[in-house]
Design a protein around this motif. Structure first.
Motif, PDB file in Angstrom:
ATOM      1  N   ASN A 112       0.806  -1.220   0.000  1.00 49.03           N
ATOM      2  CA  ASN A 112       0.000   0.000   0.000  1.00 49.03           C
ATOM      3  C   ASN A 112       0.843   1.277   0.000  1.00 49.03           C
ATOM      4  O   ASN A 112       0.598   2.193  -0.799  1.00 49.03           O
ATOM      5  CB  ASN A 112      -0.933   0.011   1.219  1.00 49.03           C
ATOM      6  CG  ASN A 112      -2.212  -0.760   0.976  1.00 49.03           C
ATOM      7  OD1 ASN A 112      -2.838  -0.609  -0.066  1.00 49.03           O
ATOM      8  ND2 ASN A 112      -2.603  -1.581   1.934  1.00 49.03           N
ATOM      9  N   GLU A 113       1.804   1.345   0.905  1.00 46.10           N
ATOM     10  CA  GLU A 113       2.597   2.564   1.017  1.00 46.10           C
ATOM     11  C   GLU A 113       3.357   2.849  -0.277  1.00 46.10           C
ATOM     12  O   GLU A 113       3.392   3.990  -0.754  1.00 46.10           O
ATOM     13  CB  GLU A 113       3.574   2.446   2.198  1.00 46.10           C
ATOM     14  CG  GLU A 113       2.917   2.431   3.571  1.00 46.10           C
ATOM     15  CD  GLU A 113       2.332   1.084   3.958  1.00 46.10           C
ATOM     16  OE1 GLU A 113       1.554   1.027   4.924  1.00 46.10           O
ATOM     17  OE2 GLU A 113       2.639   0.083   3.271  1.00 46.10           O
ATOM     18  N   ILE A 140       0.995   3.999  -3.255  1.00 48.85           N
ATOM     19  CA  ILE A 140       0.619   5.406  -3.153  1.00 48.85           C
ATOM     20  C   ILE A 140       1.814   6.298  -3.485  1.00 48.85           C
ATOM     21  O   ILE A 140       1.689   7.297  -4.206  1.00 48.85           O
ATOM     22  CB  ILE A 140       0.081   5.716  -1.741  1.00 48.85           C
ATOM     23  CG1 ILE A 140      -1.243   4.977  -1.521  1.00 48.85           C
ATOM     24  CG2 ILE A 140      -0.130   7.220  -1.552  1.00 48.85           C
ATOM     25  CD1 ILE A 140      -1.747   5.007  -0.097  1.00 48.85           C
ATOM     26  N   PRO A 168      -4.530  -1.188  -4.525  1.00 47.99           N
ATOM     27  CA  PRO A 168      -4.449  -0.756  -3.128  1.00 47.99           C
ATOM     28  C   PRO A 168      -5.619  -1.319  -2.317  1.00 47.99           C
ATOM     29  O   PRO A 168      -6.641  -1.721  -2.869  1.00 47.99           O
ATOM     30  CB  PRO A 168      -4.554   0.769  -3.240  1.00 47.99           C
ATOM     31  CG  PRO A 168      -5.414   0.971  -4.460  1.00 47.99           C
ATOM     32  CD  PRO A 168      -4.959  -0.105  -5.419  1.00 47.99           C
ATOM     33  N   ASP A 203      -9.288   0.942   1.974  1.00 49.83           N
ATOM     34  CA  ASP A 203      -9.201   2.086   2.872  1.00 49.83           C
ATOM     35  C   ASP A 203      -8.144   3.085   2.444  1.00 49.83           C
ATOM     36  O   ASP A 203      -8.018   4.152   3.049  1.00 49.83           O
ATOM     37  CB  ASP A 203      -8.930   1.615   4.307  1.00 49.83           C
ATOM     38  CG  ASP A 203      -7.653   0.799   4.429  1.00 49.83           C
ATOM     39  OD1 ASP A 203      -7.466  -0.119   3.612  1.00 49.83           O
ATOM     40  OD2 ASP A 203      -6.838   1.086   5.320  1.00 49.83           O
ATOM     41  N   ARG A 204      -7.368   2.743   1.409  1.00 47.40           N
ATOM     42  CA  ARG A 204      -6.271   3.616   0.977  1.00 47.40           C
ATOM     43  C   ARG A 204      -6.574   4.294  -0.360  1.00 47.40           C
ATOM     44  O   ARG A 204      -5.672   4.654  -1.104  1.00 47.40           O
ATOM     45  CB  ARG A 204      -4.977   2.806   0.848  1.00 47.40           C
ATOM     46  CG  ARG A 204      -4.708   1.898   2.026  1.00 47.40           C
ATOM     47  CD  ARG A 204      -4.582   2.663   3.330  1.00 47.40           C
ATOM     48  NE  ARG A 204      -3.302   3.288   3.467  1.00 47.40           N
ATOM     49  CZ  ARG A 204      -2.196   2.652   3.848  1.00 47.40           C
ATOM     50  NH1 ARG A 204      -2.235   1.366   4.108  1.00 47.40           N
ATOM     51  NH2 ARG A 204      -1.062   3.300   3.966  1.00 47.40           N
ATOM     52  N   PRO A 260      -6.067   9.260  -0.363  1.00 47.39           N
ATOM     53  CA  PRO A 260      -5.088   9.647  -1.389  1.00 47.39           C
ATOM     54  C   PRO A 260      -5.722  10.295  -2.618  1.00 47.39           C
ATOM     55  O   PRO A 260      -5.136  11.202  -3.214  1.00 47.39           O
ATOM     56  CB  PRO A 260      -4.423   8.315  -1.744  1.00 47.39           C
ATOM     57  CG  PRO A 260      -4.528   7.503  -0.491  1.00 47.39           C
ATOM     58  CD  PRO A 260      -5.883   7.857   0.065  1.00 47.39           C
ATOM     59  N   TRP A 273      -9.347  -6.530   5.802  1.00 43.17           N
ATOM     60  CA  TRP A 273      -8.951  -5.676   4.690  1.00 43.17           C
ATOM     61  C   TRP A 273      -9.490  -6.227   3.366  1.00 43.17           C
ATOM     62  O   TRP A 273      -9.760  -7.420   3.238  1.00 43.17           O
ATOM     63  CB  TRP A 273      -7.425  -5.538   4.611  1.00 43.17           C
ATOM     64  CG  TRP A 273      -6.685  -6.839   4.667  1.00 43.17           C
ATOM     65  CD1 TRP A 273      -6.149  -7.445   5.772  1.00 43.17           C
ATOM     66  CD2 TRP A 273      -6.430  -7.737   3.571  1.00 43.17           C
ATOM     67  NE1 TRP A 273      -5.583  -8.654   5.436  1.00 43.17           N
ATOM     68  CE2 TRP A 273      -5.734  -8.862   4.097  1.00 43.17           C
ATOM     69  CE3 TRP A 273      -6.721  -7.708   2.210  1.00 43.17           C
ATOM     70  CZ2 TRP A 273      -5.321  -9.930   3.298  1.00 43.17           C
ATOM     71  CZ3 TRP A 273      -6.311  -8.780   1.410  1.00 43.17           C
ATOM     72  CH2 TRP A 273      -5.620  -9.864   1.957  1.00 43.17           C
ATOM     73  N   VAL A 332      -9.465   5.794   4.865  1.00 44.36           N
ATOM     74  CA  VAL A 332      -8.562   6.600   5.694  1.00 44.36           C
ATOM     75  C   VAL A 332      -8.637   8.058   5.243  1.00 44.36           C
ATOM     76  O   VAL A 332      -8.276   8.377   4.109  1.00 44.36           O
ATOM     77  CB  VAL A 332      -7.107   6.098   5.563  1.00 44.36           C
ATOM     78  CG1 VAL A 332      -6.181   6.928   6.437  1.00 44.36           C
ATOM     79  CG2 VAL A 332      -7.018   4.629   5.943  1.00 44.36           C
ATOM     80  N   GLU A 389      -2.637   9.331   8.196  1.00 46.14           N
ATOM     81  CA  GLU A 389      -1.381   8.587   8.110  1.00 46.14           C
ATOM     82  C   GLU A 389      -0.173   9.443   8.507  1.00 46.14           C
ATOM     83  O   GLU A 389       0.847   8.907   8.951  1.00 46.14           O
ATOM     84  CB  GLU A 389      -1.211   8.006   6.713  1.00 46.14           C
ATOM     85  CG  GLU A 389      -2.216   6.902   6.418  1.00 46.14           C
ATOM     86  CD  GLU A 389      -2.020   6.272   5.056  1.00 46.14           C
ATOM     87  OE1 GLU A 389      -1.237   5.314   4.978  1.00 46.14           O
ATOM     88  OE2 GLU A 389      -2.648   6.740   4.093  1.00 46.14           O
TER      89      GLU A 389
END
Length: 350
Positions: free
Chosen positions: A55-56, A59, A75, A78-79, A83, A256, A331, A336
């Motif tokens: 995920n990180e 993004i 992703p 929730d991401r 973003p 997730w 999110v 974050e």
């Protein structure tokens, strides 16, 4: 027209055509197994260039290019909204190009809701699973996340120094971090408290894991008694050692859903939608799920899943545990950053 100019035009046209027949996929390990990619190419003519990530990194990659470089990304649900609101790295899904009947209706509806920004949907569900505890039941009695810090597990546990650990510790402490997502001040205070707990717990941590190989080896060797881990890692270990089990924590496993999302500057939407519809066919979804070791949002694929995996799931998730899964909501922007500052303090602490 000179031969040189003509040759250049032919080369450009050839390059564009080749790109039209390529799907550039940004995904997780195991989500694009070789046999599935080969079958897709054979049926559609599209080649698939696979880049594995998390995920990180997804993004970060898409933010750095304003959504260019890939035609399809995966992703977690929730991401996406945060973003997208902050960086505009995705383009809205054209639902008319999606074979919606292939999806489990409730999961499709929930994911569409969680990935909607300004009335437009930016994600569709693919693979889902949970994070919880993997416990060697011969050497540990851990039942919840905070048991990672119990004296009996001193120097013998592992966890990720990432946001799911902060959230897990909050739930195990009797708090609901998701309920504070829209209150940054209160959320920050809660994360500060969880950061202190993680600093106190460092004496129990053998290592913070980033890759699965190190983590699985630690459990297999007996170096670790307990770890915060994803469900399929636990089920994989259980096949080799019946004493090692995936445990849904008392405060709830974290649920997730990894999605299909189209980057803002993707060049081959046709290939992206072809891959989505291909992957949601039950027989294809079952192959991908077996490779990833998780379940899928494809309607009917569960009937084709490995019998051992289905039994392990049933053992880990009796009805009460299933109903207690804490599903990640979208999110909000800025959350974050709060978590990142706390995790930096934990990392820097002795």
């Amino acid at each position: 027209m000179t031969r040189i100019v003509l040759a250049a035009l032919i080369a450009v046209a050839g390059s564009a055509h080749a790109q039209d027949k390529t799907l550039r996929l940004l995904t997780w390990g195991g989500y694009a197994p070789k046999e599935v990619v080969e079958q897709f190419t054979k049926e559609t003519g599209y080649n698939v260039e696979v880049t594995t990530s998390n995920n990180e990194e997804m993004i970060s990659k898409l933010r750095a290019t304003a959504g260019a470089g890939f035609d399809l990304a995966q992703p977690s649900q929730d991401r996406i909204a945060g973003p997208q609101t902050e960086f505009r790295i995705y383009k809205a899904m054209d639902l008319s190009k999606v074979q919606a009947a292939q999806f489990i209706p409730s999961m499709l509806d929930a994911t569409k809701k969680n990935t909607t920004v300004k009335g437009k949907v930016y994600g569709l569900p693919h693979i889902w699973g949970t994070d919880g505890l993997v416990v060697n039941t011969k050497t540990s009695k851990a039942m919840d996340y905070t048991d990672l810090c119990a004296a009996e597990n001193a120097g013998k546990v592992s966890m990720r120094l990432k946001r799911p650990t902060l959230i897990a510790f909050a739930f195990a402490s009797g708090k609901d971090p998701f309920a504070l997502y829209n209150n940054p001040k209160a959320y920050g205070a809660l994360m500060d408290d969880m950061g202190k707990k993680l600093i106190e717990c460092k004496k129990n941590v053998k290592f913070y894991w980033d890759g699965k190989d190190q983590l699985l080896a630690g459990i297999r060797s007996g170096e670790l008694t307990t770890a915060m881990m994803w469900d399929t890692g636990g089920w994989q270990l259980n096949k080799d050692n019946a004493d090692v089990k995936f445990v849904a924590p008392k405060s709830g496993a974290l649920g997730w859903v990894d999605t299909f999302a189209i980057p803002a500057k993707g060049k081959n939407d046709a290939a992206a939608y072809a891959w989505i519809n291909f992957n949601m066919r039950p027989e294809i979804a079952a192959k991908v799920a077996s490779s990833a070791g998780n379940f899928t949002a494809s309607k009917g694929a569960d009937k084709l899943m490995d019998a051992t995996l289905k039994q392990q799931f049933a053992d880990s998730f009796p009805d009460a545990a299933l109903q207690n899964i804490k599903w990640y909501p979208a999110v909000p922007a800025g959350i974050e950053d709060i978590e990142g500052r706390v995790l930096d303090r934990v990392k820097a602490a002795p």
